[in-house]
Design an enzyme around this catalytic site. Structure first.
Site, short mmCIF file in Angstrom:
data_model
loop_
_atom_site.label_atom_id
_atom_site.label_comp_id
_atom_site.label_asym_id
_atom_site.label_seq_id
_atom_site.Cartn_x
_atom_site.Cartn_y
_atom_site.Cartn_z
N LYS A 135 36.99 36.52 39.62
CA LYS A 135 37.07 38.10 40.08
C LYS A 135 37.02 37.89 41.66
O LYS A 135 36.26 38.30 42.27
CB LYS A 135 35.82 38.34 39.57
CG LYS A 135 35.88 38.84 38.17
CD LYS A 135 34.54 38.69 37.24
CE LYS A 135 34.81 38.69 35.97
NZ LYS A 135 33.66 39.02 35.17
N LYS A 193 35.15 45.62 42.73
CA LYS A 193 33.69 45.96 42.37
C LYS A 193 32.78 45.00 42.98
O LYS A 193 31.44 45.55 43.37
CB LYS A 193 33.44 45.66 40.71
CG LYS A 193 33.38 44.47 40.38
CD LYS A 193 32.52 43.93 39.11
CE LYS A 193 32.44 42.53 39.18
NZ LYS A 193 33.56 41.70 38.62
#
Lengths: 331, 331
Positions: free
Chosen positions: B109, B194
């Site tokens: 990520k 995020k």
């Protein structure tokens, strides 16, 4: 825009106390009605509410305190109602002076149990208040953080946005940011529904589900809320604005939320009755669940989370089994 | 659909370990590469990873463990990369066997610091892997809860959804629900962005903002994420699906998130360097902030939160002042 309303707050709980604190930055005098003579007298003598947000000190010269709701209603032309929805009907029935020319803002996040209506609709249908005199005050906003003067954003919704703008002037301060909306129905339903989703979040926690599942549950909740509200009142709204998603988050992720706590107890195996007794109060979301379920029976949005909470609370279904079924419907 | 891939996981951290655990419910053997000889030997002898998710016991007969990345890459035809983006380039440069015919899923990520690309783009542009052989594994999913077998939902994104469906079969179990998506770019950017919003949430917490503000910050973050991703890759997507909003929530509301912790230290007054030293690692969101800021300089979405984090991390601006300015831009 001329803003010179006489303002009063109806209620003596934590949210009412927080709103009086917000107003105290700008408004003098502030009408404040509450039932309890003991608390009124305590505030007059000791300058704080002994039961809620007791750290907040008031200038009592600024407060027009009374236990007579008619005195306060008569005095004010803009009334902010901040009492639990379960007591609203009873309080309103005490009022003998005219209400129809008042501006009424609801800070109540619940459904009137006796009529199954959201508060704005209740005032409109039962008390003939025109919709352009009705407004909603909504979060995301824990009263406790207002007491600590932590920066908070509130949304004021009213069809007549000039009235919301005025109230915004009275409530704004260095720690309160105000946003105005014309979605009175949507913001009020959001404030009501979020309590049901907070019960669901609590149930999931009580049943042993973790943070990964909570994130899925909340992201499904906001989609479900969007569908539900769209069926009730279709208009252009961004469901991810603070008044909808933000309000859901502050409640759903708060371990202090009474609705989440109630759900948690049910998830851990308490019966509905014993959870209520243990909490010594009824969570707003309990009534909201029944009304929302019924409303949606007619509207037909897909609401698996509300349906699950309803079956557990009102049909005595097993939380564990119901949540197992629910997990297959979420994505 | 024929699903008979030889599968391997690249990485020895907590997320890699969690993925091997998920696979172990269905796949035998599982290729597993990690750098550390010490950890490989420990797993072979003691059946668990000593450093990450040490409670998870593996059947070592099921694992094809190796410290030779070429051995594992050669063995497998579906590779899952789960190493910090900061080490990806270095690991990939060790590979001498062909990669172009492999199916590659990224569970990373982050953004590859050296190229500023998301991992899927990096494989495509630098290693000529066709896009229909590239996929993304995304949350909302804390590895720690997978270890505890708490119900979690993961999203597998691939242009060729048949490949995602196969991987879904390998990863699904009683505690893992799989959802398939064709939005490989959007889900990967969401997973990257995020972490920036988690840094922002940590900074806000470190600066003393409360839960009311966090709810506003997160609801602004999801709207900002939507605008950002729309500029990068326009397609029909519901930003409130679990892969976007859910992933943001599980990270933004987690006190265990390393990105949130990093932001918290900055908010409390640590310099970027001392926060990194103290944490003994670099938070993925640190690189992501720089890349996202640059990408958006060209795309021009309104991203006040990313811009604020960028100025604090890379322009040495004062967090307190920057957040004061930011609060006026949120709603």
């Amino acid at each position: 825009m001329k803003c010179d309303h006489k303002i009063a707050v109806i209620g003596g709980g934590s949210w009412a106390t927080a709103i009086v604190k917000m107003l105290s930055e700008n408004v003098d005098p502030i009408g404040w009605y509450m039932r309890s003579v003991y608390i009124t007298e305590h505030i007059k003598r000791n300058r704080h509410n002994p039961t809620y947000l007791s750290s907040v000190e008031f200038d009592t010269d600024q407060l027009k305190l009374s236990n007579d709701i008619n005195e306060i209603v008569e005095y004010a032309d803009l009334l902010i109602f901040a009492i639990p929805s379960a007591f609203l009907k009873e309080e309103l029935e005490k009022i003998t002076v005219p209400l129809t020319n008042k501006i009424i803002f609801s800070a109540i996040k619940g459904i009137v149990p006796e009529t199954g209506l959201i508060v704005g609709e209740h005032f409109h249908k039962v008390y003939d208040i025109p919709y352009d005199q009705i407004g909603v005050i909504t979060g995301p906003c824990h009263a406790e953080e207002v007491a600590m003067e932590k920066l908070s954003y509130i949304t004021l919704a009213c069809q007549d946005t000039e009235k919301a703008d005025c109230l915004g002037k009275y409530l704004s301060s260095r720690y309160i940011n105000v946003k105005v909306s014309d979605d009175i129905v949507g913001t009020e339903y959001a404030a009501v529904l979020k309590n049901i989703y907070a019960i669901a979040a609590g149930m999931a926690h009580g049943l042993g589900y973790g943070d990964n599942f909570q994130a899925v549950l909340i992201s499904n909740s906001i989609r479900e809320m969007k569908s539900f509200i769209k069926k009730v009142h279709k208009m252009k709204r961004n469901i991810n604005n603070s008044a909808y998603l933000g309000d859901l988050l502050v409640t759903g992720y708060s371990i202090f939320s009474r609705n989440r706590m109630f759900g948690n107890m049910i998830g851990k195996g308490y019966t509905v009755k014993s959870a209520m007794l243990e909490m010594n109060m009824v969570a707003e979301g309990y009534y909201a669940t029944k009304s929302a379920y019924k409303i949606n029976q007619e509207n037909g949005a897909s609401t698996p989370i509300i349906d699950t909470v309803y079956r557990i609370l009102y049909e005595n279904k097993d939380p564990k089994k119901e949540f197992q079924q629910l997990t297959d419907l979420l994505n």
